[in-house]
Design an enzyme around this catalytic site. Structure first.
Site, PDB file in Angstrom:
ATOM      1  N   HIS A   1      -2.734  -7.755   6.807  1.00  7.06           N
ATOM      2  CA  HIS A   1      -3.823  -6.899   7.291  1.00  7.06           C
ATOM      3  C   HIS A   1      -4.306  -7.375   8.681  1.00  7.06           C
ATOM      4  CE1 HIS A   1      -7.750  -4.912   7.345  1.00  7.06           C
ATOM      5  NE2 HIS A   1      -7.557  -4.364   6.179  1.00  7.06           N
TER       6      HIS A   1
ATOM      7  N   GLU B   1      -1.648  -2.687  10.521  1.00  8.73           N
ATOM      8  CA  GLU B   1      -1.276  -3.531   9.380  1.00  8.73           C
ATOM      9  C   GLU B   1       0.152  -3.253   8.908  1.00  8.73           C
ATOM     10  OE1 GLU B   1      -4.428  -2.787   6.518  1.00  8.73           O
ATOM     11  OE2 GLU B   1      -5.750  -2.338   8.223  1.00  8.73           O
TER      12      GLU B   1
END
Ligand code: TA6
Length: 306
Positions: free
Chosen positions: A171, A274
């Site tokens: 992320h 991400e």
């Protein structure tokens, strides 16, 4: 019982290159410095917090209100979302983005490589606690190589006797000069789920620009993405393997105000791109098999802003 930083330095420290300390919140972290770059990895969550090639601004962004405490995900860097991305599909009471990003990982190996880069290997395996959240045996390994670029690989092994399926993400939070001025290429003509509009399915037309809350799960894409940042006069390139999803997120002003570990106006200085497998892109691993989620993050200066 986890080793303390003195024991960890004894076993894994590399003079002038790898050193472990108790960082903010007394969370043990690995500090890496070599001829190419500096980086910091918290053992909690195997969380890459910092990556900064020499002569560049920091590549990864961390909130000035990030909370460093056991069990709390650090707001920024590269949280590892696993074994589910976002809300648990069947039980919203379970932690957002899975549970491995708040667990203590073990240092397995540190290596000074021939090309003067530094490789760090961290591991995490299932426990009675994790099996209460997700009933499968597994072993995770995070391999990070710090050089002019940052190479991150999450290896998920199925150590049980039944197949398991998961979603997940590296992320990434990136530092940008002004999010309203950046463009993200690589997702043109790609379908995405719009989390700001009840997961409606749309098609990306042209490069991604951000002028309001943006939370998109781009599906079935293996493309590299490039963040073009005219204000910092640089490009950040995210190349990936083993990922069929790319998520783009910026909370914008109102949502950022509602997030305790975001200070009101710092949303302008970050964007998440991400490396994931999420939405329809679910990964299934047979017993004894493994899946690798891999990204390489590099930054290039652009002499003249475009
Ligand atoms: O990747 C985007 C996202 O799923 C957003 O919806 C937002 O929830 C963000 O992740 C951050 O999640 P976190 O649990 O770290 O606050």
């Amino acid at each position: 019982m986890a080793l303390n930083v003195d024991e960890l330095n004894e076993r894994f420290g590399i003079a002038g290159q790898v050193h472990l300390v108790n960082g903010p919140g007394d969370l043990p972290q690995i500090q890496i410095e070599n001829m190419h770059a500096r980086a910091v990895i918290a053992l909690q969550g195997a969380h890459v917090i910092t990556f900064q090639p020499h002569h560049h601004q920091p590549v990864l962004w961390v909130s000035e209100r990030a909370i460093y405490a056991p069990g709390k995900a650090i707001r920024g860097g590269i949280p590892i979302c696993w074994p589910w991305f976002g809300q648990h599909p069947g039980d919203p009471s379970k932690p957002m983005h899975g549970f491995v990003r708040t667990q203590r990982w073990t240092v397995e190996q540190t290596t000074a490589l021939a090309d003067r880069t530094t490789r760090i290997e961290l591991g995490f395996t299932d426990s009675p606690e994790t099996r209460r959240l997700w009933p499968f045996p597994f072993r995770l390994q995070l391999n990070v190589t710090v050089g002019q670029s940052l190479d991150v690989e999450l290896v998920a092994q199925n150590t049980g006797s039944a197949a398991f399926s998961y979603t997940g993400a590296l992320h990434n939070y990136f530092t940008v000069g002004d999010v309203s001025g950046v463009t993200i290429s690589g997702l043109e003509d790609t379908a995405y789920l719009d989390k700001t509009d009840e997961f409606k399915r749309n098609m990306q037309n042209g490069p991604v620009t951000i002028s309001s809350e943006t939370d998109r799960v781009y599906l079935d894409t293996t493309n590299s993405c490039t963040i073009e940042d005219p204000q910092l006069r640089r490009q950040i390139v995210i190349a990936k393997h083993g990922s069929r999803t790319t998520v783009v997120w910026n909370p914008w002003q109102e949502k950022a105000r509602a997030i305790a570990d975001f200070s009101p106006n710092e949303y302008t200085a970050m964007v998440c791109v991400e490396t994931a497998n999420a939405g329809d892109d679910i990964v299934t691993v047979a017993p004894g098999e493994e899946q690798r989620l891999h990204e390489n993050i590099s930054v290039m200066s652009r002499k003249t802003a475009r």
